[in-house]
Design an enzyme around this catalytic site. Structure first.
Site, PDB file in Angstrom:
ATOM      1  N   ARG A   1       1.995   9.291  -5.780  1.00  0.00           N
ATOM      2  CA  ARG A   1       1.644  10.581  -6.409  1.00  0.00           C
ATOM      3  C   ARG A   1       2.118  10.619  -7.864  1.00  0.00           C
ATOM      4  O   ARG A   1       2.447   9.593  -8.447  1.00  0.00           O
ATOM      5  CB  ARG A   1       2.219  11.779  -5.630  1.00  0.00           C
TER       6      ARG A   1
ATOM      7  N   HIS B   1     -10.659   1.022   1.993  1.00  0.00           N
ATOM      8  CA  HIS B   1     -10.442   2.026   3.037  1.00  0.00           C
ATOM      9  C   HIS B   1     -11.633   1.875   3.980  1.00  0.00           C
ATOM     10  O   HIS B   1     -12.733   2.325   3.676  1.00  0.00           O
ATOM     11  CB  HIS B   1     -10.371   3.440   2.448  1.00  0.00           C
TER      12      HIS B   1
ATOM     13  N   HIS C   1       0.858  -1.209   0.000  1.00  0.00           N
ATOM     14  CA  HIS C   1       0.000   0.000   0.000  1.00  0.00           C
ATOM     15  C   HIS C   1       0.884   1.247   0.000  1.00  0.00           C
ATOM     16  O   HIS C   1       1.387   1.644   1.048  1.00  0.00           O
ATOM     17  CB  HIS C   1      -0.902  -0.013   1.241  1.00  0.00           C
TER      18      HIS C   1
ATOM     19  N   LEU D   1      -5.277   9.300   7.996  1.00  0.00           N
ATOM     20  CA  LEU D   1      -6.563   8.606   8.094  1.00  0.00           C
ATOM     21  C   LEU D   1      -6.390   7.161   7.668  1.00  0.00           C
ATOM     22  O   LEU D   1      -5.753   6.921   6.637  1.00  0.00           O
ATOM     23  CB  LEU D   1      -7.615   9.304   7.221  1.00  0.00           C
TER      24      LEU D   1
ATOM     25  N   ASP E   1       1.334   2.586   3.585  1.00  0.00           N
ATOM     26  CA  ASP E   1       0.468   3.750   3.385  1.00  0.00           C
ATOM     27  C   ASP E   1       1.292   5.033   3.425  1.00  0.00           C
ATOM     28  O   ASP E   1       0.810   6.070   3.876  1.00  0.00           O
ATOM     29  CB  ASP E   1      -0.668   3.787   4.416  1.00  0.00           C
TER      30      ASP E   1
ATOM     31  N   HIS F   1       2.837  14.543   1.425  1.00  0.00           N
ATOM     32  CA  HIS F   1       2.246  15.838   1.069  1.00  0.00           C
ATOM     33  C   HIS F   1       3.345  16.853   1.327  1.00  0.00           C
ATOM     34  O   HIS F   1       4.093  16.713   2.309  1.00  0.00           O
ATOM     35  CB  HIS F   1       1.071  16.188   1.994  1.00  0.00           C
TER      36      HIS F   1
ATOM     37  N   LYS G   1      -9.564  -0.438  -5.708  1.00  0.00           N
ATOM     38  CA  LYS G   1      -9.653   0.202  -4.400  1.00  0.00           C
ATOM     39  C   LYS G   1     -11.026   0.795  -4.170  1.00  0.00           C
ATOM     40  O   LYS G   1     -11.535   1.531  -5.010  1.00  0.00           O
ATOM     41  CB  LYS G   1      -8.591   1.317  -4.327  1.00  0.00           C
TER      42      LYS G   1
ATOM     43  N   HIS H   1      -4.657  -0.635   6.052  1.00  0.00           N
ATOM     44  CA  HIS H   1      -4.179   0.177   7.182  1.00  0.00           C
ATOM     45  C   HIS H   1      -5.081   0.092   8.412  1.00  0.00           C
ATOM     46  O   HIS H   1      -5.650   1.087   8.842  1.00  0.00           O
ATOM     47  CB  HIS H   1      -3.948   1.632   6.769  1.00  0.00           C
TER      48      HIS H   1
ATOM     49  N   HIS I   1       1.353   5.432  -1.665  1.00  0.00           N
ATOM     50  CA  HIS I   1       0.931   6.571  -2.481  1.00  0.00           C
ATOM     51  C   HIS I   1       2.199   7.151  -3.101  1.00  0.00           C
ATOM     52  O   HIS I   1       3.047   7.695  -2.386  1.00  0.00           O
ATOM     53  CB  HIS I   1       0.242   7.625  -1.612  1.00  0.00           C
TER      54      HIS I   1
ATOM     55  N   ALA J   1      -4.326  14.851   5.380  1.00  0.00           N
ATOM     56  CA  ALA J   1      -4.036  13.602   6.092  1.00  0.00           C
ATOM     57  C   ALA J   1      -2.985  12.825   5.310  1.00  0.00           C
ATOM     58  O   ALA J   1      -3.070  12.722   4.090  1.00  0.00           O
ATOM     59  CB  ALA J   1      -5.306  12.772   6.204  1.00  0.00           C
TER      60      ALA J   1
HETATM   61  O1  DOR Z   1      -3.758   9.627   5.675  1.00  0.00           O
HETATM   62  C1  DOR Z   1      -4.074   9.267   4.559  1.00  0.00           C
HETATM   63  N1  DOR Z   1      -3.506   9.800   3.460  1.00  0.00           N
HETATM   64  N2  DOR Z   1      -5.021   8.354   4.424  1.00  0.00           N
HETATM   65  C2  DOR Z   1      -5.520   8.016   3.238  1.00  0.00           C
HETATM   66  O2  DOR Z   1      -6.378   7.172   3.192  1.00  0.00           O
HETATM   67  C3  DOR Z   1      -5.067   8.706   2.006  1.00  0.00           C
HETATM   68  C4  DOR Z   1      -3.733   9.240   2.176  1.00  0.00           C
HETATM   69  C5  DOR Z   1      -3.329  10.211   1.096  1.00  0.00           C
HETATM   70  O3  DOR Z   1      -3.566   9.949  -0.082  1.00  0.00           O
HETATM   71  O4  DOR Z   1      -2.751  11.256   1.427  1.00  0.00           O
HETATM   72 ZN    ZN Z   2      -3.524   4.971   1.643  1.00  0.00          ZN
END
Ligand code: DOR
Ligand code: ZN
Length: 347
Positions: A18, A137, A14, A222, A250, A254, A100, A175, A16, A266
């Site tokens: 980007r 999720h 899992h 989250l 996860d 950002h 997803k 998660h 991200h 988040a």
């Molecule tokens: O904290 C999180 N950030 N939870 C998620 O489910 C998505 C993720 C994000 O894409 O930033």
């Molecule tokens: Zn995630």
């Protein structure tokens, strides 16, 4: 005392990654440690079709550092308008590995998610038939439900009926953060139809950490971190080494400007030291012998893929340093700092 540990090279089930500048900045961290990763589709706009998943995969491959040995496993973002025949075609040709399910508005870029699970039934029927994993999720989005209870409510209100209606559908509850989720997955997982990923940060922090001495945006994600008893349940579950629990960081970068503001995003960015963080947890629990199952064996077994051939060595002593990352257009991304200093490093 173990001060060196060699395990099969792990995968991250899992992440991200980007796109654009952030992708080029963060990808090398995941690719240096993990052989494969399940890539989340919540881009802006989201990855909702197989054609888009393929162009996104090409963008990831083009961003890899020279010589990297890394395979992105692509996922589709389910919407109320997803076409089951596109999903089936993408899975059959191997260009997408899973789909997803974001309940609409549950988290970052989830506004196009599923607003009513019944609307997704034709797709879920198709996925059950072809053996394609559904990644969930697991939080209810009802604003009347307390943010700390959203996962536990999801199990009762959404997951139980879903599994009753689709008993053979392969589901990963992503998660997980609660005692309720660990108990449900421990009891019902292990037969190839239910598993859960566990992040490093949920194994390391409880909800107090988010408010220790002031508000700490880099501990906000989250599902949100829960009480200490839940963290302890997660550590127990992950370090058992049982088939139904496996590694999924996860890692969710950002830029700092988007986290350190009046309405911060988040997401916790753990990629630079992900495996080291897990090693710390397993070491503290006296369960280093279970890290290989959790990080390198249970995920491939669930997804029906071979384990990796390469190995990776972790050393104990001077831990990996935690430092902010600079993107090419000079923005910073803060990495997750564990509550106590890291003592493990890869290599
Ligand atoms: O904290 C999180 N950030 N939870 C998620 O489910 C998505 C993720 C994000 O894409 O930033
Ligand atoms: Zn995630």
């Amino acid at each position: 005392m173990t001060d060196s540990l060699t395990i099969i090279r792990p995968d991250d089930w899992h992440v991200h990654l980007r796109d654009g500048d952030v992708l080029r900045t963060v990808l090398p961290y995941t690719a240096k440690t993990f052989a494969r990763a399940i890539v989340m589709p919540n881009l802006r706009p989201p990855v909702t079709t197989v054609a888009r998943a393929k162009t996104y995969r090409d963008e990831i491959l083009a961003a890899l550092p020279a010589g990297a040995d890394f395979t992105p496993l692509m996922t589709l973002y389910l919407t109320n308008a997803t076409d089951p025949s596109d999903v089936e075609m993408g899975f059959a040709e191997g260009s997408v590995t899973a789909a997803k399910l974001y309940p609409a508005n549950a988290t970052t870029n989830s506004e196009h998610g599923i607003s009513d699970i019944k609307k997704a039934y034709p797709i879920l029927e198709c996925m059950q038939r072809i053996g394609m994993p559904l990644l969930i999720h697991g939080e209810v989005t009802d604003s009347g439900v307390d943010i700390f209870d959203r996962e536990a409510f999801f199990i009762d209100r959404a997951l139980l009926p879903l599994r009753r209606d689709f008993p053979a559908l392969k589901i990963v509850l992503e998660h997980i953060t609660t005692e309720e989720a660990t108990a449900y997955v421990a009891e019902n997982g292990g037969r190839g139809t239910l598993a859960a990923t566990v992040t490093a940060h949920h194994l390391l922090i409880n909800r107090n950490a988010i408010f220790a001495g002031g508000i700490r945006p880099h501990y906000y994600c989250l599902p949100i971190a829960k009480r200490e008893k839940h963290r302890q349940a997660l550590v127990k579950a992950a370090t058992m080494g049982e088939a139904m629990f496996f590694l999924g960081t996860d890692t969710a970068p950002h830029v700092d400007a988007a986290k350190e503001c009046a309405c911060g995003c988040a997401g916790i960015f753990t990629a630079p030291t992900a495996l080291e963080l897990y090693a710390q947890v397993f070491d503290d629990a006296g369960k280093l012998d279970k890290l290989e199952a959790f990080a390198s064996r249970n995920g491939p077994a669930f997804y029906g893929l071979p384990v990796n051939e390469a190995q990776i060595t972790l050393k104990k002593g001077r831990g990996e340093e935690i430092k902010p990352i600079l993107t090419q257009d000079e923005q910073t991304i803060t990495s997750f700092a564990p509550p106590s200093p890291l003592v493990w490093r890869v290599g």
